[in-house]
Design a protein around this motif. Structure first.
Motif, short mmCIF file in Angstrom:
data_model
loop_
_atom_site.label_atom_id
_atom_site.label_comp_id
_atom_site.label_asym_id
_atom_site.label_seq_id
_atom_site.Cartn_x
_atom_site.Cartn_y
_atom_site.Cartn_z
N LYS A 74 0.75 -1.39 0.05
CA LYS A 74 0.09 0.07 0.15
C LYS A 74 0.89 1.41 0.14
N SER A 75 2.35 1.40 0.08
CA SER A 75 3.02 2.21 0.22
C SER A 75 3.32 2.56 -1.15
N GLU A 76 2.40 2.79 -2.08
CA GLU A 76 2.53 3.29 -3.45
C GLU A 76 3.86 4.13 -3.98
N LYS A 77 4.05 4.96 -3.17
CA LYS A 77 5.25 6.01 -3.33
C LYS A 77 6.63 5.52 -3.04
N LEU A 78 6.83 4.35 -2.33
CA LEU A 78 7.93 4.01 -1.99
C LEU A 78 8.76 3.82 -2.94
N ARG A 79 10.18 4.37 -2.69
CA ARG A 79 11.23 4.45 -3.85
C ARG A 79 12.31 3.73 -3.08
N ARG A 80 12.67 3.14 -2.07
CA ARG A 80 13.75 2.40 -1.41
C ARG A 80 13.42 1.40 -0.46
N LEU A 81 13.28 0.23 -0.76
CA LEU A 81 13.08 -0.91 0.34
C LEU A 81 14.33 -1.70 0.42
N GLU A 82 15.02 -1.41 1.74
CA GLU A 82 16.08 -1.99 2.17
C GLU A 82 15.72 -2.97 3.30
N LEU A 83 15.84 -4.23 3.02
CA LEU A 83 15.62 -5.25 3.95
C LEU A 83 16.81 -6.35 4.25
N ASP A 84 18.07 -5.93 3.59
CA ASP A 84 18.99 -6.99 3.63
C ASP A 84 19.71 -7.15 4.94
N ARG A 85 20.27 -8.32 4.84
CA ARG A 85 21.13 -8.64 6.34
C ARG A 85 19.97 -9.04 7.47
N ASN A 86 19.16 -9.59 7.27
CA ASN A 86 18.14 -9.81 8.49
C ASN A 86 17.97 -11.58 8.26
N ARG A 87 16.85 -12.16 8.81
CA ARG A 87 16.35 -13.18 8.76
C ARG A 87 15.09 -13.68 8.42
N LEU A 88 14.51 -12.72 7.35
CA LEU A 88 13.15 -12.68 6.72
C LEU A 88 13.15 -13.94 5.87
#
Length: 193
Positions: A74-88
């Motif tokens: 729903k975050s339609e304006k999102l430009r940067r999604l940075e989820l690296d180096r986790n345990r997803l």
């Protein structure tokens, strides 16, 4: 209160621990959320998706687990999604292809699995950085990303596309890595020109 008007929350590299408070997702004017390089645990709160103004979500280098919440779609304006180096865990969601303003998609070094949703991701024409390495992805990078006029050709595109039996087929990756059992994969010394 005063927090209702907050647009920028940057608490990166502060040795924060515990879970991400769901209330952060209720800050309706928040545009930038940077909580990377801390010791945060638990899941990414679904409430983050209730904010349609978010431009950047940076949660890299924590100890977050669970799936990438679908509410982020729903975050339609999102430009940067940075989820690296986790345990997803889980797969790379199809809905990421609906984030048409996305410039950066970094999910490297997690426990994500499954086939790369190439048909969904191929619609992302503004991407300048994509990092998929260090997961259990398989399949082929979207053909459209290899087009000479795609911004990724002068940006960063990396995946586990090297070795004797690469997991990912990528003809145009700027960095191909070998999937290993270690937390961080091995970078091969070559670059696509």
């Amino acid at each position: 209160g005063e927090l209702d008007s907050m647009t920028d929350l940057q608490l990166f590299n502060n040795k924060l621990s515990g879970t991400i408070p769901y209330e952060i997702g209720l800050l309706q004017r928040l545009k930038i959320l940077c909580l990377n390089d801390n010791f945060l645990t638990g899941t990414i709160p679904a409430e983050l998706g209730s904010n349609s103004h978010l431009l950047r979500i940076a949660l890299s280098n924590n100890d977050l687990d669970g799936k990438i919440p679908s509410s982020i779609s729903k975050s339609e304006k999102l430009r940067r999604l940075e989820l690296d180096r986790n345990r997803l865990e889980g797969s790379l969601p199809l809905w990421i292809g609906s984030l048409s303003h996305l410039l950066t998609l970094n999910v490297a070094d997690n426990r994500l699995r499954g086939s790369i949703p190439a048909s969904s991701l191929s619609t992302l024409h503004q991407l300048q950085e994509v990092r998929l390495e260090g997961n259990g992805f398989s399949g082929t990078i979207p053909e459209e990303w290899c087009s000479n006029d795609h911004p990724l050709q002068s940006g960063t595109l990396s995946s586990d596309c090297a070795g004797d039996s690469p997991q990912v087929n990528c003809e145009c990756c700027s960095s191909c890595l070998i999937a290993t059992e270690r937390v961080y994969p091995v970078l091969l010394e070559w670059s696509h020109v």
